[in-house]
Scaffold this active site. Structure first.
Site, PDB file in Angstrom:
ATOM      1  N   ASP A  36       0.816  -1.210   0.000  1.00  0.00           N
ATOM      2  CA  ASP A  36       0.000   0.000   0.000  1.00  0.00           C
ATOM      3  C   ASP A  36       0.853   1.265   0.000  1.00  0.00           C
ATOM      4  O   ASP A  36       0.642   2.178  -0.810  1.00  0.00           O
ATOM      5  CB  ASP A  36      -0.944   0.011   1.212  1.00  0.00           C
ATOM      6  CG  ASP A  36      -1.943  -1.127   1.180  1.00  0.00           C
ATOM      7  OD1 ASP A  36      -2.549  -1.356   0.113  1.00  0.00           O
ATOM      8  OD2 ASP A  36      -2.112  -1.797   2.212  1.00  0.00           O
TER       9      ASP A  36
ATOM     10  N   GLU B  41      -9.449  -1.850   3.906  1.00  0.00           N
ATOM     11  CA  GLU B  41      -9.105  -1.487   5.281  1.00  0.00           C
ATOM     12  C   GLU B  41     -10.080  -0.458   5.833  1.00  0.00           C
ATOM     13  O   GLU B  41     -10.490  -0.533   6.998  1.00  0.00           O
ATOM     14  CB  GLU B  41      -7.678  -0.944   5.319  1.00  0.00           C
ATOM     15  CG  GLU B  41      -6.615  -1.981   5.006  1.00  0.00           C
ATOM     16  CD  GLU B  41      -5.246  -1.380   4.781  1.00  0.00           C
ATOM     17  OE1 GLU B  41      -4.256  -2.134   4.881  1.00  0.00           O
ATOM     18  OE2 GLU B  41      -5.147  -0.170   4.496  1.00  0.00           O
TER      19      GLU B  41
END
Length: 285
Positions: free
Chosen positions: A55, A166
């Site tokens: 990420d 997330e």
């Protein structure tokens, strides 16, 4: 690695990968978003934490594309619970992108917090919940403070590195890695993060690395959530974001009702993380 060769596990319930045209659009959309965010803030560039994971690596690549290497400052912030290989990967990414970066050991800062804690922290207590989770969150919040310290000192914005999976499950620390000025890849499911990372040229070993927030030794995202990311993404896309009922999602994905309930519970119990802190309704207008 070609983005279309980001092979899904045979057990993946749903293929959420983008077409070539969609990948190009997503890339340009995010790059423009980062550029506009910095311009609208009147800032001179951006700061982001580099963990060595996919990420932050993808976010760094897109930030450099948007702003130029000179305008991106990376912070590598290891602690004693971070794998040395991940920190090496974080530095490697910064060097490959030719961005300025600093390595800041946060363990002395963390130790100061532990020393100030009014309760008992001797022995093995830091390795057991709820103190283990609380300690992990402290480490994440320390990094956020350092991100903003550098950003404020250098007139930069703080780029978050969280993805859509997330965000929807609350898999981030409130006022920690959620304390940022924007989330450039926050519109992408984890499966799409891997694909776009391959598309922009991220090294294969980083694209396929096991995700871990490294809040404590041996921690992995999927073990903590109780689901692999492909299953999580599929349930989010069809049931939480999408229109399908639980029963229809079970049939469409060949998952269990218990797995869907787990994802819905993560989504509902983390709603406070996605909202401003509440206040009572005004009594007088």
């Amino acid at each position: 690695m070609s983005e279309q060769s980001v092979i899904l596990e045979p057990s993946a319930p749903l293929d959420l990968r983008l077409s070539e045209a969609e990948l190009a659009d997503a890339r340009e959309h995010i790059v423009s978003f980062v550029r506009q965010t910095v311009d609208h803030a009147g800032a001179d560039g951006a700061v982001l934490g580099l963990s060595g994971g996919i990420d932050s690596t993808l976010t760094a690549h897109l930030a450099v594309e948007a702003l130029g290497a000179d305008a991106v400052h990376g912070l590598v912030m290891p602690s004693e619970v971070n794998a040395a290989d991940n920190m090496s990967d974080a530095e490697r990414i910064a060097r490959d992108l030719d961005i300025e970066y600093d390595v800041i050991d946060i363990e002395p800062i963390f130790d100061a917090f532990v020393s100030a804690f009014p309760g008992e922290t001797d022995g093995d207590r830091l390795e057991t919940d709820p103190l283990r989770t609380a300690a992990g969150n402290v480490r994440v919040r320390i990094r956020a403070v350092l991100d903003y310290f550098v950003a404020n000192a250098e007139n930069r914005v703080v780029l978050g590195t969280g993805n859509r999976s997330e965000a929807l499950t609350g898999y981030f620390t409130k006022y920690g890695d959620g304390a940022v000025d924007c989330h450039p890849i926050g519109n992408l499911y984890k499966q799409q993060v891997r694909q776009l990372a391959a598309h922009v040229g991220v090294d294969d070993d980083l694209v396929t690395k096991t995700p871990s927030a490294e809040m404590w030794l041996g921690q992995t995202d999927e073990a903590e959530m109780g689901l692999d990311y492909d299953t999580l993404d599929a349930i989010l896309a069809l049931h939480v974001d999408g229109p399908l009922s639980e029963a229809a999602t079970v049939r469409a994905l060949d998952v269990t009702a218990e797995q869907i309930d787990r994802v819905v519970d993560l989504y509902e119990t983390s709603a406070h993380k996605r909202a401003m802190p509440p206040s009572p309704d005004p009594l007088y207008l």
